[in-house]
Motif scaffolding. Structure first.
Motif, PDB file in Angstrom:
ATOM      1  N   PRO A 232       0.808  -1.234   0.000  1.00 33.92           N
ATOM      2  CA  PRO A 232       0.000   0.000   0.000  1.00 33.92           C
ATOM      3  C   PRO A 232       0.836   1.277   0.000  1.00 33.92           C
ATOM      4  O   PRO A 232       0.426   2.282  -0.582  1.00 33.92           O
ATOM      5  N   THR A 233       2.005   1.239   0.636  1.00 35.32           N
ATOM      6  CA  THR A 233       2.876   2.416   0.648  1.00 35.32           C
ATOM      7  C   THR A 233       3.369   2.737  -0.754  1.00 35.32           C
ATOM      8  O   THR A 233       3.394   3.906  -1.173  1.00 35.32           O
ATOM      9  N   LYS A 235       1.892   1.942  -3.616  1.00 34.24           N
ATOM     10  CA  LYS A 235       0.760   2.460  -4.396  1.00 34.24           C
ATOM     11  C   LYS A 235       0.479   3.920  -4.043  1.00 34.24           C
ATOM     12  O   LYS A 235       0.180   4.737  -4.924  1.00 34.24           O
ATOM     13  N   TRP A 236       0.583   4.265  -2.774  1.00 27.01           N
ATOM     14  CA  TRP A 236       0.343   5.641  -2.340  1.00 27.01           C
ATOM     15  C   TRP A 236       1.397   6.583  -2.914  1.00 27.01           C
ATOM     16  O   TRP A 236       1.083   7.702  -3.352  1.00 27.01           O
ATOM     17  N   ILE A 237       2.655   6.155  -2.952  1.00 33.80           N
ATOM     18  CA  ILE A 237       3.727   6.993  -3.500  1.00 33.80           C
ATOM     19  C   ILE A 237       3.460   7.318  -4.961  1.00 33.80           C
ATOM     20  O   ILE A 237       3.572   8.477  -5.388  1.00 33.80           O
ATOM     21  N   ALA A 239       0.549   7.249  -6.509  1.00 36.07           N
ATOM     22  CA  ALA A 239      -0.661   8.068  -6.618  1.00 36.07           C
ATOM     23  C   ALA A 239      -0.368   9.527  -6.287  1.00 36.07           C
ATOM     24  O   ALA A 239      -0.857  10.446  -6.976  1.00 36.07           O
ATOM     25  N   GLU A 240       0.427   9.768  -5.255  1.00 37.76           N
ATOM     26  CA  GLU A 240       0.751  11.143  -4.873  1.00 37.76           C
ATOM     27  C   GLU A 240       1.621  11.820  -5.931  1.00 37.76           C
ATOM     28  O   GLU A 240       1.463  13.014  -6.209  1.00 37.76           O
ATOM     29  N   ARG A 243      -0.368  13.098  -8.721  1.00 37.57           N
ATOM     30  CA  ARG A 243      -1.069  14.346  -8.391  1.00 37.57           C
ATOM     31  C   ARG A 243      -0.166  15.558  -8.549  1.00 37.57           C
ATOM     32  O   ARG A 243      -0.621  16.699  -8.430  1.00 37.57           O
ATOM     33  N   ILE A 250       6.713  14.043  -0.585  1.00 33.08           N
ATOM     34  CA  ILE A 250       6.277  12.659  -0.350  1.00 33.08           C
ATOM     35  C   ILE A 250       7.126  12.019   0.741  1.00 33.08           C
ATOM     36  O   ILE A 250       6.617  11.383   1.674  1.00 33.08           O
ATOM     37  N   GLU A 253       6.250  13.470   4.216  1.00 30.35           N
ATOM     38  CA  GLU A 253       5.021  12.943   4.809  1.00 30.35           C
ATOM     39  C   GLU A 253       5.210  11.510   5.306  1.00 30.35           C
ATOM     40  O   GLU A 253       4.672  11.138   6.352  1.00 30.35           O
ATOM     41  N   SER A 257       4.701  10.527   9.142  1.00 27.78           N
ATOM     42  CA  SER A 257       3.694   9.536   9.532  1.00 27.78           C
ATOM     43  C   SER A 257       4.306   8.301  10.183  1.00 27.78           C
ATOM     44  O   SER A 257       3.568   7.410  10.607  1.00 27.78           O
TER      45      SER A 257
END
Length: 460
Positions: A232-233, A235-237, A239-240, A243, A250, A253, A257
């Motif tokens: 998931p990390t 995929k999030w990288i 996706a961000e 954007r 990135i 954050e 977190s």
């Protein structure tokens, strides 16, 4: 004759064989009583992970003992492990130690013996070492020469050249075969060829090894499968980044977190890394890794070998261009990002691209007065500027460290003009002209928060 059990070095059966069949053991027995030459044995095994050191050492030592039988005995041993034959002798620990003993009057040996030429030398290595052997009166015994090497014999010199060329050819042929085989396995089969698992994936069983003998020994293939904790990390990288977020934001954050970085998430395979926090290069490496599309990718960072006669490290690894990668023809593991999104990510630029009207005339001419680093260019409030973060990045929180140095280009131009004693009108032309003057006079600007100074440029 009775057998002496108190000195049973080889075992009762071996002693009986000595007595029952003395002829078969004559060479070994005579080696202890005939001949006075003292030998130092040298051997080598290249890869400890893929070769059995004990077996390789044993057959090389046996070949050496058979060669010197009746002429003397081996009194010293030097054996290198995990050292390529392409390395010069001074770059191999045991070989270097052997050479270091040559000048010692109490070295304890008269000659050096090897079990096989290809294990000891490659290319022209021996030709460059022969003067050293001759200068110190040390003989070299080779199985291929059936005894001591005579440098004055034309046939022996020709033999050395032939063996050197053959040894070098053997290395090149083996490497070419291995590389071509791996290229085909990655491209046509999408096979996982080893290494640390990619962050976001774990290794799972992919069936028996296609080589029947390896399969018989129980070897299995492996492939990537998404790691439920780290995937998931990744995929999030992606996706961000799609954007439009910068790599540093990135990473910042992720650190804020408390998300474990790759080396922290897998400490067993990353003991050589600190495992403390996410960095810009870590996030960038993930965003540039095409394996996340589900295809196997090989040759992204190939090895390069420096010829022995040239300076520099023996083996280096450098990033290859994308057109040099070997990519599997099909998707071989579950993707964490689509190919369309991966390609789109490569085009994302959080900083100004070339041709957008933003220019930095003083790039490479500014040094930080506190840490000595070059100032990097940045765009600040619609103006060209320069900064130094003193070795820190925006991916890490600024706690307890010196604040960043920020200087606008127009302010720097005025300061440099004052130092040079010049005046000019147009700011745009002033920056470019001053940069040209500094380069012609080989000067750099040492920048501080209060003032700047000029110093001669130190040659790289």
């Amino acid at each position: 004759m009775p057998i002496d059990l108190e000195h049973d070095d080889d075992g009762l059966l071996t002693q009986w064989m000595h007595q029952a069949h003395p002829g078969a053991w004559m060479g070994r027995r005579l080696a202890d009583v005939v001949g006075t030459v003292r030998f130092a044995f040298y051997g080598r095994v290249s890869t400890a992970d893929f070769q059995e050191r004990q077996s390789s050492h044993r057959w090389q030592r046996d070949a050496a003992e058979e060669l010197v039988a009746g002429h003397g005995r081996i009194v010293a041993e030097y054996f290198d492990s995990s050292r390529s034959r392409r390395l010069a002798w001074p770059d191999r620990p045991e070989a270097a130690a052997l050479l270091g003993r040559f000048a010692d009057a109490e070295r304890g040996f008269d000659a050096v013996v090897v079990g096989e030429y290809e294990r000891a030398f490659c290319g022209t290595q021996l030709m460059s070492l022969l003067p050293l052997f001759e200068a110190h009166g040390v003989q070299l015994w080779l199985p291929e020469a059936h005894g001591p090497l005579d440098v004055g014999d034309a046939s022996h010199r020709a033999l050395v050249l032939l063996l050197g060329a053959q040894s070098k050819r053997e290395v090149q042929r083996a490497r070419w075969r291995a590389v071509q085989a791996m290229r085909g396995q990655a491209r046509d089969e999408g096979r996982f060829l080893g290494g640390r698992p990619l962050f976001g994936y774990r290794l799972v069983d992919a069936g028996p090894h296609p080589n029947p003998m390896h399969a018989k020994w129980g070897r299995r293939l492996q492939r990537y499968d998404p790691d439920p904790v780290t995937a998931p990390t990744v995929k999030w990288i992606f996706a961000e980044r799609l954007r439009g977020r910068s790599v540093s934001s990135i990473a910042a954050e992720l650190n804020g977190s408390g998300v474990p970085c790759p080396s922290s998430a897998d400490r067993a395979r990353n003991r050589h890394r600190t495992g403390t926090s996410w960095g810009l290069t870590t996030v960038r490496a993930i965003l540039m890794n095409a394996k996340y599309t589900g295809r196997q990718v090989w040759n992204r960072q190939p090895a390069y070998y420096t010829p022995a006669h040239l300076p520099g490290p023996f083996r280096t690894q450098r990033w290859a261009r994308a057109d040099q990668w070997v990519v599997s023809r099909s998707v071989v593991h579950p993707p964490l990002v689509s190919e369309q999104d991966f390609v789109a990510v490569q085009a994302v630029r959080a900083h100004p691209a070339a041709g957008d009207g933003r220019a930095y005339a003083l790039v490479g001419l500014l040094r930080c007065g506190w840490c000595g680093r070059r100032l990097e260019s940045c765009w600040s409030h619609g103006r060209a500027a320069y900064r130094c973060q003193h070795g820190n990045t925006s991916a890490k929180p600024a706690t307890g460290r010196r604040r960043n140095l920020y200087l606008r280009e127009d302010h720097l131009v005025e300061a440099i003009q004052a130092l040079l004693g010049e005046t000019d009108a147009a700011l745009g032309s002033r920056a470019s002209r001053l940069a040209q003057t500094l380069r012609q006079q080989r000067l750099v600007v040492i920048c501080g928060e209060a003032e700047c100074t000029l110093e001669p440029q130190i040659p790289a």
